[in-house]
Design an enzyme around this catalytic site. Structure first.
Site, PDB file in Angstrom:
ATOM      1  CG  ASN A   9      -1.668   1.323   1.545  1.00 48.69           C
ATOM      2  OD1 ASN A   9      -1.596   2.044   0.524  1.00 48.69           O
ATOM      3  ND2 ASN A   9      -2.196   1.381   2.773  1.00 48.69           N
ATOM      4  CE  LYS A  11      -0.012   3.131   4.840  1.00 47.41           C
ATOM      5  NZ  LYS A  11       0.023   3.183   6.186  1.00 47.41           N
ATOM      6  CG  HIS A  94      -5.762   2.287   5.287  1.00 47.14           C
ATOM      7  ND1 HIS A  94      -5.176   3.261   6.298  1.00 47.14           N
ATOM      8  CD2 HIS A  94      -4.664   1.462   4.915  1.00 47.14           C
ATOM      9  CE1 HIS A  94      -3.879   2.681   6.589  1.00 47.14           C
ATOM     10  NE2 HIS A  94      -3.634   1.493   6.002  1.00 47.14           N
ATOM     11  CD  GLU A  96      -2.433   5.544   6.839  1.00 44.91           C
ATOM     12  OE1 GLU A  96      -2.654   5.521   5.643  1.00 44.91           O
ATOM     13  OE2 GLU A  96      -1.819   5.109   7.576  1.00 44.91           O
ATOM     14  CD  GLU A 166      -3.494  -2.272   7.511  1.00 42.48           C
ATOM     15  OE1 GLU A 166      -2.527  -2.545   6.775  1.00 42.48           O
ATOM     16  OE2 GLU A 166      -3.950  -1.222   7.109  1.00 42.48           O
ATOM     17  N   GLY A 172       2.898   2.524  10.540  1.00 44.20           N
ATOM     18  CA  GLY A 172       3.506   3.416  10.472  1.00 44.20           C
ATOM     19  C   GLY A 172       4.466   3.811  11.850  1.00 44.20           C
ATOM     20  CB  SER A 209       5.542  -1.802  11.920  1.00 45.96           C
ATOM     21  OG  SER A 209       5.159  -0.427  12.249  1.00 45.96           O
ATOM     22  N   GLY A 230       2.880  -1.176   4.227  1.00 42.51           N
ATOM     23  CA  GLY A 230       3.210   0.259   3.803  1.00 42.51           C
ATOM     24  C   GLY A 230       4.485   0.739   3.497  1.00 42.51           C
ATOM     25  N   GLY A 231       5.225   1.025   4.608  1.00 46.48           N
ATOM     26  CA  GLY A 231       6.399   1.780   4.445  1.00 46.48           C
ATOM     27  C   GLY A 231       7.346   0.827   3.741  1.00 46.48           C
TER      28      GLY A 231
HETATM   29  P1  13P Z   1       3.230   0.357   7.745  1.00 43.26           P
HETATM   30  O1  13P Z   1       3.701  -0.817   6.968  1.00 43.26           O
HETATM   31  O2  13P Z   1       3.933   1.488   7.038  1.00 43.26           O
HETATM   32  O3  13P Z   1       2.992   0.538   9.020  1.00 43.26           O
HETATM   33  O4  13P Z   1       1.783   0.622   7.159  1.00 43.26           O
HETATM   34  C1  13P Z   1       1.016  -0.409   7.098  1.00 43.26           C
HETATM   35  C2  13P Z   1      -0.415  -0.228   6.286  1.00 43.26           C
HETATM   36  O5  13P Z   1      -1.149   0.888   6.608  1.00 43.26           O
HETATM   37  C3  13P Z   1      -0.805  -0.754   5.173  1.00 43.26           C
HETATM   38  O6  13P Z   1      -2.195  -0.524   4.733  1.00 43.26           O
END
Ligand code: 13P
Length: 248
Positions: A9, A11, A94, A96, A166, A172, A209, A230-231
């Protein structure tokens, strides 16, 4: 060995110049992997994703969508528009989106229905905040999100959804849930889905993470079917390491 699902993802990250080599590398990595590889990208990069990933083993799609087909919804993107770019996937609900853009379980429910009606595979996210976990509410919050997001859906529809647990406190932050915490919640979610919709083979990913150093531990748990990353998906070398994790 069971196939795992490793889906990135992005973002609101990346830019066009980095994405061309990235998509090329990802297609090659997916080609050499027995796992399912996917990536969800900002809308504006879907054209490039279609050009570079359509016809490869990489599933791709968007990070959000709106539930209406068309109309006066300035700034929104419909499922039909995603289909113009041959998307496979769309992330829905999500955390967010839920926290910054106030999306409710009802919004999530409408989006899931429209995505399924349009032939897209929704990745439905759910998970508790730190306060909710500390207040012993994590399981009831997750149950409410699942039941709200899935209300009115039939067996055939629920069985086409990919889920992602999640926990908000792990996204994050660099602090992943432990593999036992993730396993416990994902097993619980699978039980809720089986009991209420009769779907016993649900795919549920873990997100928060996930990185090369903890992926093997998380992915070796029996209920965890993969990761929503994500990251660590932004650096192709890290994403490759996660995609290539070997678990029994
Ligand atoms: P991170 O892997 O950056 O923690 O993000 C996870 C996420 O929100 C995937 O949708």
């Amino acid at each position: 060995m069971k196939k795992k699902y490793l889906i990135g993802n992005m973002k609101m990250n990346m830019d066009y110049s980095h994405l061309e080599p990235y998509f090329g590398d990802l297609a090659r990595i997916a080609d050499n992997s027995n796992n399912v590889v996917g990536v969800c990208v900002p809308y504006v990069y879907l054209e490039l994703a279609k050009y570079m990933l359509d016809g490869t083993k990489v599933l791709y799609g968007a990070e959000n969508m709106y539930h209406e087909d068309s109309g006066a919804y300035t700034g929104e993107i419909s499922a039909n528009m995603l289909n113009d770019f041959a998307c496979d996937l769309v992330i829905v609900g999500h955390s967010e989106r839920r926290s910054y853009f106030h999306e409710s379980d009802l919004d999530v429910n409408k989006k899931i229905k429209k995505a399924l009606d349009s032939g897209l595979t929704p990745i439905m996210c759910f998970g508790e905040t730190l306060e909710e976990r500390q207040g012993n509410m994590a399981f009831s919050v997750v149950e409410k999100q699942l039941m709200g997001g899935l209300q009115g859906l039939e067996y055939d529809e629920v069985s086409r959804i990919i889920f992602a647990y999640e926990p908000v406190w792990a996204i994050g932050t660099g602090v992943s849930a432990t593999s036992d915490q993730a396993e416990e919640m994902i097993a619980f979610a699978k039980r809720i889905i089986a009991e209420n919709f009769g779907v016993k083979e649900t795919i549920v990913l873990y997100g928060g993470s996930m990185k090369p150093s903890n992926a093997e531990d998380l992915l070796s748990k029996p209920s965890i079917d993969g990761g929503l990353i994500g990251g660590a998906c932004l650096k192709i070398d890290d994403f490759e390491k996660i995609i290539n994790v070997k678990v029994e």
